[in-house]
Design an enzyme around this catalytic site. Sequence first.
Site, PDB file in Angstrom:
ATOM      1  N   LYS B  55       0.822  -1.223   0.000  1.00 18.24           N
ATOM      2  CA  LYS B  55       0.000   0.000   0.000  1.00 18.24           C
ATOM      3  C   LYS B  55       0.851   1.266   0.000  1.00 18.24           C
ATOM      4  O   LYS B  55       0.403   2.323  -0.448  1.00 18.24           O
ATOM      5  CB  LYS B  55      -0.909   0.020   1.231  1.00 18.24           C
ATOM      6  CG  LYS B  55      -1.880  -1.144   1.304  1.00 18.24           C
ATOM      7  CD  LYS B  55      -3.180  -0.834   0.596  1.00 18.24           C
ATOM      8  CE  LYS B  55      -4.170  -1.991   0.731  1.00 18.24           C
ATOM      9  NZ  LYS B  55      -5.397  -1.789  -0.025  1.00 18.24           N
ATOM     10  N   SER B  80      -9.306   1.019   8.157  1.00 18.06           N
ATOM     11  CA  SER B  80      -9.000   0.378   9.433  1.00 18.06           C
ATOM     12  C   SER B  80      -7.713  -0.414   9.310  1.00 18.06           C
ATOM     13  O   SER B  80      -7.281  -1.066  10.249  1.00 18.06           O
ATOM     14  CB  SER B  80     -10.142  -0.552   9.832  1.00 18.06           C
ATOM     15  OG  SER B  80     -10.329  -1.515   8.815  1.00 18.06           O
TER      16      SER B  80
END
Lengths: 317, 317
Positions: B55, B80
């Site tokens: 990511k 989250s």
Amino acid sequence: MAIAIPTSEELLQAHNAIAPYIHNTAVVTSKTLNQMSGASLFFKCENFQRMGAFKMRGATSAILALSANERERGVVTHSSGNFGQAVALAAKELGVPAYVVMPENAPEVKKAAVKGYGATVTECESTIHAREAAAAAIQEETGASPLHPSNCTNVIVGNATAAMELLSEQPNLDVLCAPVGGGGLLAGTALAGRFFGKNCKTFGGEPQQVDDAYRSLQSGIIETNTSTNTIADGLRTHLGDQNFPIIQQHVEDIICVSEAQIISAMKLIWERMKIIVEPSSAVALAAILKEKERFKNKQVGIIISGGNVTLSALPFS
Amino acid sequence: MAIAIPTSEELLQAHNAIAPYIHNTAVVTSKTLNQMSGASLFFKCENFQRMGAFKMRGATSAILALSANERERGVVTHSSGNFGQAVALAAKELGVPAYVVMPENAPEVKKAAVKGYGATVTECESTIHAREAAAAAIQEETGASPLHPSNCTNVIVGNATAAMELLSEQPNLDVLCAPVGGGGLLAGTALAGRFFGKNCKTFGGEPQQVDDAYRSLQSGIIETNTSTNTIADGLRTHLGDQNFPIIQQHVEDIICVSEAQIISAMKLIWERMKIIVEPSSAVALAAILKEKERFKNKQVGIIISGGNVTLSALPFS
């Protein structure tokens, strides 16, 4: 009897001999752990070594040192842990029969691994006496050469090759640090640091619960432990007459760490570096972190000894 | 509205732009897993990426694509998981304010990590509606640019760089395989395979429990999941209109795997490769092992998406 301490030529010969059978394992770093320690840490990842531990180096080196006749008769060792697997795999690679004595209560997965490498497994009671007796009987019957996991010059020079490879990648290390149990890894590491480092000092990390090596350096004789109450299951043994003189001459100091410090260092390595290491491997990092003022701004090589853990029984809560 | 599918030049530009801020992660192999699969497997280790997941690539790429004015006002996302951490770290590196909306029941360790990177954390109820509303309010108030974790071209081209690096080390890969959740990694991987591989086909691995991407490819429209009942917590989301057309055009097939197959593949990677990977990462290996006849004797690149796991809650018994 005086001990012949291995020479730099013998270390180089050992490395050349075993190189085709081992991995030149990765050296990894972590910004976070550098910040936490205040030093530049270089981790030599023997958890990525074949069968998952540095023991593959010493086992291969010791078998290669045998004569053709000896190899034909095979090798025998007793081990509940990594050395049995290392002897089994190295013997398989070299076409040598291997006999491994294992305590009957050793984990089935370890017995299966040793058998999977083609070794003959003999089970016995879980006492050192029963293990030695079973190994002696096999030696008597087969003529196999006994291999000791740590107190044997040919194993020590094999173990030294991990630090040799690390120093060839990072020639300016100020410090090497390895865990100490039987003493074979620490002795080999210290020889590599002395011969191939530039004023590189070798430290040992040892669990306080089994601080026999620390006490041995203090007293000048080989001390033993009365308990084996440490999570670092690879470090419960004591030094031997072949490696103790090397450690006396070439190791700067041994730093003892608590069980909590070992588990905390292990968790740091798992969480921050995303690699799986045995509790014994975390002892060296725990030692550096415990006395970090001493290693501030130094380049520190840490030998990660192995990565064979039981995933269903981890110390993280 | 037709989607502009990124070009090979755009992928190369993205890689040049993000290269100073990311790690070119290691590619590792395992003889044992090669034997088990009958293929040659090359694992691109994004678990070793900064903040522990691929990511970081897409977040950095997306922030670098903003104008100077936009960067001054900052970026906002709701997450989250890994994307919140990636945005926080990438924004910190680039001197950009970051606002991360997190559900109040997110693990404290994740909230602490995001805050540790200097982002402003806003907690809200754990529903997608509450998360989107909180992010919209921040966007309104600050003028921050919203960043979507997977359905955004600038994120997709950033994600593509993992497979680009893998192909530059292993140019003859026959197959690339990545897990599919929101679709941003799979879309980027497929573009890299198409532009920089030699007839290299891209496959997705997906949990059977959340097989929306598999069903979307069958039906031709973006399907959703009615449950999120999988251990692969990174893969519970569905595709978006920016990545679905890329997946339709450039992904060969999606292979669905059971929860048991995911856990078994994860255990294999941990035990045999000694690296820590998330359940989501194991989905790609599970897919290759499930249909191994299809990949026999092929060179297969597997994107290990990340390694952020909670060590006190592992699926091994």
